[in-house]
Scaffold this motif. Structure first.
Motif, PDB file in Angstrom:
ATOM      1  N   ARG A  47       0.814  -1.211   0.000  1.00 36.94           N
ATOM      2  CA  ARG A  47       0.000   0.000   0.000  1.00 36.94           C
ATOM      3  C   ARG A  47       0.852   1.267   0.000  1.00 36.94           C
ATOM      4  NH1 ARG A  47      -3.364  -1.082   5.302  1.00 36.94           N
ATOM      5  NH2 ARG A  47      -1.384  -2.166   5.815  1.00 36.94           N
ATOM      6  N   ALA A  48       2.124   1.146   0.345  1.00 29.98           N
ATOM      7  CA  ALA A  48       3.039   2.286   0.365  1.00 29.98           C
ATOM      8  C   ALA A  48       3.785   2.392  -0.962  1.00 29.98           C
ATOM      9  CB  ALA A  48       4.038   2.131   1.506  1.00 29.98           C
ATOM     10  N   THR A  49       4.305   3.581  -1.243  1.00 28.88           N
ATOM     11  CA  THR A  49       5.154   3.818  -2.410  1.00 28.88           C
ATOM     12  C   THR A  49       6.613   3.728  -1.981  1.00 28.88           C
ATOM     13  OG1 THR A  49       3.521   5.292  -3.425  1.00 28.88           O
ATOM     14  CG2 THR A  49       5.798   5.477  -4.200  1.00 28.88           C
ATOM     15  N   LEU A  50       7.384   2.854  -2.616  1.00 27.35           N
ATOM     16  CA  LEU A  50       8.791   2.672  -2.273  1.00 27.35           C
ATOM     17  C   LEU A  50       9.678   3.336  -3.317  1.00 27.35           C
ATOM     18  CD1 LEU A  50      11.191   1.430  -0.729  1.00 27.35           C
ATOM     19  CD2 LEU A  50      10.833  -0.678  -2.056  1.00 27.35           C
ATOM     20  N   ILE A  51      10.580   4.188  -2.840  1.00 31.90           N
ATOM     21  CA  ILE A  51      11.580   4.832  -3.686  1.00 31.90           C
ATOM     22  C   ILE A  51      12.947   4.393  -3.178  1.00 31.90           C
ATOM     23  CG2 ILE A  51      12.578   7.024  -4.443  1.00 31.90           C
ATOM     24  CD1 ILE A  51       9.814   8.300  -3.824  1.00 31.90           C
ATOM     25  N   GLN A  52      13.741   3.782  -4.043  1.00 32.82           N
ATOM     26  CA  GLN A  52      15.077   3.350  -3.625  1.00 32.82           C
ATOM     27  C   GLN A  52      16.054   4.486  -3.815  1.00 32.82           C
ATOM     28  OE1 GLN A  52      16.490  -0.320  -5.336  1.00 32.82           O
ATOM     29  NE2 GLN A  52      18.500  -0.157  -4.383  1.00 32.82           N
ATOM     30  N   GLY A  53      16.741   4.864  -2.753  1.00 33.12           N
ATOM     31  CA  GLY A  53      17.708   5.948  -2.839  1.00 33.12           C
ATOM     32  C   GLY A  53      18.188   6.351  -1.469  1.00 33.12           C
ATOM     33  N   ASN A  54      19.071   7.350  -1.442  1.00 37.18           N
ATOM     34  CA  ASN A  54      19.688   7.824  -0.210  1.00 37.18           C
ATOM     35  C   ASN A  54      19.087   9.152   0.225  1.00 37.18           C
ATOM     36  OD1 ASN A  54      21.700   5.713   0.058  1.00 37.18           O
ATOM     37  ND2 ASN A  54      22.712   6.630  -1.731  1.00 37.18           N
ATOM     38  N   ASP A  58      19.666  15.153  -2.374  1.00 34.69           N
ATOM     39  CA  ASP A  58      18.711  16.250  -2.252  1.00 34.69           C
ATOM     40  C   ASP A  58      17.675  16.242  -3.366  1.00 34.69           C
ATOM     41  OD1 ASP A  58      20.150  17.023  -0.054  1.00 34.69           O
ATOM     42  OD2 ASP A  58      21.206  18.659  -1.066  1.00 34.69           O
ATOM     43  N   GLY A  59      18.116  15.996  -4.599  1.00 29.56           N
ATOM     44  CA  GLY A  59      17.188  16.008  -5.726  1.00 29.56           C
ATOM     45  C   GLY A  59      16.120  14.942  -5.592  1.00 29.56           C
ATOM     46  N   LEU A  60      16.528  13.728  -5.233  1.00 25.84           N
ATOM     47  CA  LEU A  60      15.576  12.631  -5.084  1.00 25.84           C
ATOM     48  C   LEU A  60      14.604  12.903  -3.939  1.00 25.84           C
ATOM     49  CD1 LEU A  60      16.120   8.876  -5.341  1.00 25.84           C
ATOM     50  CD2 LEU A  60      15.366   9.745  -3.136  1.00 25.84           C
ATOM     51  N   VAL A  61      15.130  13.336  -2.804  1.00 24.15           N
ATOM     52  CA  VAL A  61      14.271  13.555  -1.632  1.00 24.15           C
ATOM     53  C   VAL A  61      13.292  14.688  -1.891  1.00 24.15           C
ATOM     54  CG1 VAL A  61      14.257  14.291   0.783  1.00 24.15           C
ATOM     55  CG2 VAL A  61      15.933  12.614   0.002  1.00 24.15           C
ATOM     56  N   ARG A  62      13.761  15.780  -2.452  1.00 18.01           N
ATOM     57  CA  ARG A  62      12.873  16.929  -2.649  1.00 18.01           C
ATOM     58  C   ARG A  62      11.821  16.651  -3.715  1.00 18.01           C
ATOM     59  NH1 ARG A  62      17.457  21.758  -1.803  1.00 18.01           N
ATOM     60  NH2 ARG A  62      18.188  20.837   0.175  1.00 18.01           N
ATOM     61  N   ALA A  63      12.175  15.884  -4.721  1.00 20.55           N
ATOM     62  CA  ALA A  63      11.178  15.477  -5.711  1.00 20.55           C
ATOM     63  C   ALA A  63      10.109  14.613  -5.054  1.00 20.55           C
ATOM     64  CB  ALA A  63      11.836  14.729  -6.860  1.00 20.55           C
ATOM     65  N   ALA A  64      10.529  13.697  -4.182  1.00 17.61           N
ATOM     66  CA  ALA A  64       9.562  12.843  -3.489  1.00 17.61           C
ATOM     67  C   ALA A  64       8.652  13.659  -2.583  1.00 17.61           C
ATOM     68  CB  ALA A  64      10.297  11.782  -2.672  1.00 17.61           C
TER      69      ALA A  64
END
Length: 331
Positions: A47-54, A58-64
């Motif tokens: 039911r959750a959305t999983l994003i693989q990353g660190n 910053d780019g990945l986290v802020r986009a999420a």
């Protein structure tokens, strides 16, 4: 209910995956970021959305944060092994402190209003008294505890400067597994006593080490306050509810049951539950270990809408054992 999603960092790990379940079961929308170094994609509820990353990305986290309308963060990502922190301190300051700084900056930039942090009783070091309360001195005796305390200090300062509130939950010893068997402690080479003991009970280990029998405790072995992981996950949801209801206030709270069990008492409990006798090997003290850590938990009981539901050592052991057996079947 929170207006938006919750980002759970380290949500594929042991405690994080239980928090994901608790959030979803309470009706929250959940996004997980995990680099899967020690976590498992299968441990994240579908039911959750999983994003693989660190979380330092910053780019990945802020986009999420922006794409999923994240309004709160639960931060579990980090390194947690006390003896390793003594031998490799820079790893802990990178993974726990520097990475948390990056995550906090992303939260501020993206307007996240609520932050829940998985801190630790290791921030107290060797307490002057037991049980230890939130106002007692924080003098860590290992880099793990120091790295977590540094993040607490950052949270305090960020909350004073920006429109964000936080709850730092200082965990005592977390054990057990989801009573429904959906997730549990799965990392190989775990150092938690109950995990090690149930591994021995299921044949994965031949013996259980007892590190130090000369502490100033009733039987000479280390005493810890063991909290069921599902109770701890429920406390996170209750903390989120409180932060949303009281956006101008932040909290630092002990997460424990308020009583301790020695290493030998825990092993006796495993013997009772399994109806067998574990082989115990006495060894010297490990660096960075305190003799006794037990929570004064009056503050969390008075502050959160939360009461422990699984405050029973044998129950904790049974749930951990059931998960260990399920892992054997999985493999």
């Amino acid at each position: 209910m929170l207006d938006g999603a919750v980002l759970v960092t380290g949500g594929a790990g042991y405690i994080g995956s239980h928090a994901v379940l608790a959030l979803l079961d309470a009706g929250h929308r959940v996004v997980v970021i995990d680099n899967l170094t020690t976590g498992f994609a299968w441990a994240v509820d579908r039911r959750a959305t999983l994003i693989q990353g660190n979380i330092e990305d910053d780019g990945l986290v802020r986009a999420a944060l922006r794409d999923h309308d994240v309004r709160a963060i639960m931060h579990f990502a980090g390194s947690i092994i006390v003896p390793e922190s003594v031998t490799d301190p820079l790893k802990y300051y990178r993974n726990n402190t520097v990475a948390s700084r990056a995550l906090l900056e992303s939260a501020v930039v993206c307007g996240v209003r609520h932050f829940i942090f998985s801190s630790t009783a290791a921030t107290y070091g060797t307490p002057e008294k037991v049980p230890v309360s939130e106002g007692d001195p924080t003098v860590p005796i290992n880099p793990y505890g120091t790295s977590k305390l540094m993040t607490e200090i950052m949270l305090r300062d960020v909350a004073a400067a920006h429109p964000i509130n936080y709850c730092a939950l200082r965990y005592f010893n977390v054990a057990g597994a989801d009573p429904e068997g959906r997730t549990g402690q799965s990392t190989a080479g775990a150092t938690h006593l109950i995990k090690i003991a149930v591994e021995a009970a299921t044949g994965k280990r031949e013996t259980v080490g007892v590190f130090g029998t000369d502490y100033d405790t009733p039987d000479g072995t280390g005493v810890r306050d063991y909290i069921h992981v599902s109770d701890l996950a429920a406390a996170h949801v209750a903390a989120l509810d409180l932060l949303v209801a009281q956006p101008a206030r932040s909290h630092v709270l002990n997460a424990g049951y308020g009583r301790g069990f020695s290493v030998l008492e825990v092993l006796d409990a495993v013997d009772r539950v399994t109806n067998m006798k574990l082989e115990r090997v006495v060894q010297g003290r490990r660096p960075g270990d305190a003799g006794a850590l037990v929570a004064d938990n009056r503050a969390i009981l008075a502050t959160l809408d939360w009461k422990p539901a699984r405050d029973d050592l044998d129950m904790i052991v049974r749930d951990a054992l059931a998960w260990e057996r399920a892992l054997q079947q999985r493999s």
